[in-house]
Design a protein around this motif. Structure first.
Motif, mmCIF file in Angstrom:
data_model
loop_
_atom_site.group_PDB
_atom_site.id
_atom_site.type_symbol
_atom_site.label_atom_id
_atom_site.label_comp_id
_atom_site.label_asym_id
_atom_site.label_seq_id
_atom_site.Cartn_x
_atom_site.Cartn_y
_atom_site.Cartn_z
ATOM 1 N N ALA A 104 0.832 -1.208 0.000
ATOM 2 C CA ALA A 104 0.000 0.000 0.000
ATOM 3 C C ALA A 104 0.869 1.261 0.000
ATOM 4 O O ALA A 104 0.604 2.211 -0.738
ATOM 5 N N PHE A 105 1.919 1.268 0.805
ATOM 6 C CA PHE A 105 2.763 2.461 0.908
ATOM 7 C C PHE A 105 3.601 2.644 -0.351
ATOM 8 O O PHE A 105 3.834 3.764 -0.800
ATOM 9 N N PHE A 106 4.032 1.528 -0.922
ATOM 10 C CA PHE A 106 4.752 1.543 -2.199
ATOM 11 C C PHE A 106 3.838 2.153 -3.267
ATOM 12 O O PHE A 106 4.245 3.039 -4.028
ATOM 13 N N ALA A 107 2.583 1.716 -3.297
ATOM 14 C CA ALA A 107 1.618 2.214 -4.273
ATOM 15 C C ALA A 107 1.345 3.700 -4.061
ATOM 16 O O ALA A 107 1.309 4.479 -5.020
ATOM 17 N N VAL B 216 9.643 4.666 4.018
ATOM 18 C CA VAL B 216 10.592 3.971 3.129
ATOM 19 C C VAL B 216 9.836 3.387 1.937
ATOM 20 O O VAL B 216 10.277 3.505 0.785
ATOM 21 N N GLY B 217 8.672 2.776 2.204
ATOM 22 C CA GLY B 217 7.858 2.233 1.116
ATOM 23 C C GLY B 217 7.451 3.320 0.138
ATOM 24 O O GLY B 217 7.518 3.137 -1.078
ATOM 25 N N GLY B 218 7.044 4.477 0.663
ATOM 26 C CA GLY B 218 6.630 5.590 -0.185
ATOM 27 C C GLY B 218 7.771 6.113 -1.035
ATOM 28 O O GLY B 218 7.607 6.387 -2.233
ATOM 29 N N ALA B 219 8.948 6.225 -0.446
ATOM 30 C CA ALA B 219 10.113 6.688 -1.192
ATOM 31 C C ALA B 219 10.433 5.705 -2.317
ATOM 32 O O ALA B 219 10.709 6.107 -3.459
ATOM 33 N N GLY B 220 10.356 4.421 -2.009
ATOM 34 C CA GLY B 220 10.610 3.401 -3.025
ATOM 35 C C GLY B 220 9.622 3.506 -4.172
ATOM 36 O O GLY B 220 10.010 3.494 -5.346
ATOM 37 N N GLY B 221 8.353 3.663 -3.834
ATOM 38 C CA GLY B 221 7.331 3.771 -4.875
ATOM 39 C C GLY B 221 7.544 4.973 -5.765
ATOM 40 O O GLY B 221 7.400 4.902 -6.993
#
Ligand SMILES: Nc1ncnc2c1ncn2[C@@H]1O[C@H](COP(=O)(O)OP(=O)(O)O)[C@@H](O)[C@H]1O
Ligand SMILES: [Mg+2]
Lengths: 337, 242
Positions: free
Chosen positions: A83-86, A240-245
């Motif tokens: 979800a955070f990646f997305a 971190v997930g958001g930055a990756g996405g």
């Protein structure tokens, strides 16, 4: 089987500062130089090696370090990390195509939105324990994807195309056919994240997470505001997930909801468990192997998934705590009365 | 220091575990709460330290109602607990466990070495094992660690939940001697026990808890000779538990 973690840890503990520094520096230089390595044994037949280095390898390393804060450090089972990646990827997609903001301006917004959604999900969900938390997070991951499919404003099932690349840096051009700069940028993000997580782990937040994972109630008796620290773990993982996405979207240039399926959450979790839950270095190694292996054996076409599965099951049988588990003493956790 | 519980009721879902109990712990005392398995002893301590919410009634500490204060702030108020089953962090060393004892204290850095020395003096065994993982200690050593860790917070009142549970007779004697010693050093103690013999011979005052209700309150020495207590908690009945 020899205990790789302990052997490595013993060497590390006994090594002089100079030895440690030179090992770390040469390892980092090696990683930055990887795209130039034209070795038929390492290269991935059937896909472009440089591009595989960025996605999936580098990206899964970054995501695994992020998820490890949640699952490994504080012991919260999050099955909806995608979800955070997305959210990061869609923030880049929407703002990149509809505003004049560039990647560097969008990155903090993407991280901020991922963190905000981390709080919104975490605040109610983290009052639940164990299995319930896993189910709620799993649902959250799916909800984000389904909203993306159904919301026309963000492209619906067609997704978003024409996402801009980052502006040139140090004379390097970010182009779809030249993944090197993206890879170097990603490696830098990984190093920064790894360093930040390590610093936190050896300080008070790390102690608090250790205590929460081992016994939530007793942690409270010691004065640890456990709920606050759990939300923080969740939010940092989300960042971190958001930055990756965000970085993923600006490399791949077009995104569709299907790229953010449950599979991603499961694979990132597999990297964490496979590498050695709780030990960021092990988690990195786990992610490298799990992301690299399917690409390396791509030439097998049909039986590829099967071989991947067999290798996974075999290794987990040989090393049930993962490749490089966290400090051995923690194994006593489950054995106390 | 004065800890007062007024008409306290605590529920687990629909089950009423504590049915309006009242008790007082005064400065310098050892007060014991004895009762059989399932009487509500652990629930009482968990509620005092904030792990269980109060349904009705009051917990008053030094004249202030602390019902709404979260558990993690009560340690800093001066309420410390060695929980049932010891609650050692198995993956942390003995030293790290002790350091956790004052996690939330603003003055922890200044006090650390002094308090460690004090705990090590009470429990020399812990000093020998400082770098050993908590999970690898014996039951008695874990109990020492649990008590030592609670003392690190410089408690005004120390809550002990069945410190003798699962220990060999020699070790039980040892632990109770230390409890008396800690009290002599000025720490007020609320001691929850099934081992009524030991608890009553160490405590100043005692309460008997039976299925969520306090049925007796007296000087501890008097209860040792009370016919009901004798038959229910001291005679053969008490030993069947083990
Ligand atoms: N987590 C729980 N959920 C439901 N009931 C509980 C729980 N913990 C304790 N109880 C019930 O509350 C009552 C008191 O338990 P407890 O305080 O643990 O007793 P004691 O410590 O005196 O043995 C018992 O009837 C027990 O079954
Ligand atoms: Mg109990």
């Amino acid at each position: 089987m020899i205990n790789l973690r302990d052997a490595g840890a013993t060497w590390w503990d006994n090594a002089s500062k100079l030895k440690r520094r030179s090992l770390v520096v040469s390892l980092i230089l090696f990683v930055y130089a990887l795209p130039f390595l034209n070795n038929p044994i390492i290269n991935t037949p059937g896909s472009m090696f440089e591009s595989v280095l960025f996605y999936p390898i580098g990206m899964f390393v970054l995501l695994s370090i992020g998820l490890n804060i949640v699952v490994g450090k504080s012991g919260l089972l999050d099955l909806g990390f995608v979800a955070f990646f997305a959210i990061g990827a869609y923030t880049m997609g929407v703002l990149g195509t509809r505003t004049n903001l560039n990647f560097w301006e969008i990155l903090p917004i993407a991280m901020g939105l991922a963190m905000l959604s981390g709080v919104l999900l975490g605040a109610p969900a983290l009052r639940l324990r164990g299995d319930y938390l896993a189910i709620v997070t799993l649902g959250f991951g799916e909800i984000v994807r389904i909203v993306a499919v159904n919301e026309e404003f963000i492209g619906g099932a067609r997704g978003i195309a024409g996402i801009p690349t980052p502006p040139d840096m140090f004379g390097m051009k970010f182009e779809i056919l030249n993944p090197k700069p993206y890879y170097w940028l990603l490696v830098s993000m990984i190093l920064l994240t790894y360093w930040a997580v390590r610093r936190m782990s050896v300080r008070r937040p790390g102690r608090a997470w250790d205590a929460i994972r081992q016994d939530d109630d007793v942690a409270q008796l010691m004065g640890v505001p456990t709920f606050k620290y759990k939300v923080w773990a969740f939010v940092l993982g989300a960042a971190v997930g958001g930055a990756g996405g965000c970085l993923y979207a600006t490399q791949i240039l077009s995104i569709v909801p299907d790229q953010f399926s449950l599979n991603v959450s499961i694979l990132v979790l597999a990297c964490v468990v496979f590498g050695g839950i709780g030990n960021p270095f092990g988690v990195m190694v786990g992610a490298i192997i799990l992301a690299y292996l399917p690409e390396r054996i791509r030439f097998l076409t049909q039986p590829r998934q099967l071989v991947f599965g067999v290798v996974l099951v075999l290794i987990m049988n040989l090393r049930p705590d993962g490749l490089l588990p966290r400090k051995k003493r923690e194994k006593f956790e489950s054995e106390t009365v | 220091m004065r800890l007062e519980i007024k008409n306290l009721s605590v529920y687990y879902g629909k089950i009423e575990a504590l049915k309006g109990i009242s008790l007082v712990v005064n400065q310098g005392e050892i007060v014991t709460l004895i009762g059989a398995n399932g009487a509500g002893k652990t629930t009482t301590l968990k509620t005092i330290s904030g792990l269980r919410p109060v349904t009705s009634g009051e917990i008053v500490f030094d004249g202030v109602n602390i019902n709404q204060i979260p558990a993690y702030e009560r340690a800093d108020l001066g309420i410390s607990q060695a929980p049932e089953g010891r609650g050692i962090f198995p993956g942390m060393t003995v030293l790290e466990n002790l350091e956790m004892g004052k996690y939330n204290r603003k003055t922890r850095k200044a006090e650390m070495s002094e308090d460690l020395a004090r705990v090590y003096e009470l429990f020399p065994r812990l000093k020998e094992r400082a770098t050993q993982a908590g999970g690898t200690l014996s039951g008695g050593e874990q109990q020492m660690l649990a008590i030592g860790r609670a003392l690190m917070a410089r408690p005004k009142v120390l809550l002990l939940d069945e410190p003798s549970m699962g220990l060999a007779p020699m070790m039980i004697q040892n632990i109770f001697n230390i409890i008396t010693e800690i009290n002599n050093q000025g720490v007020t103690i609320l001691l929850v026990e099934q081992n009524a013999q030991q608890a009553l011979s160490r405590a100043h005052r005692a309460y008997v808890l039976e299925i969520g209700k306090i049925t007796k309150e007296a000087k501890a020495k008097d209860l040792l000779n009370d016919p009901h207590v004798k038959s229910a908690y001291l005679g053969t009945g008490a030993h069947e538990i083990f």
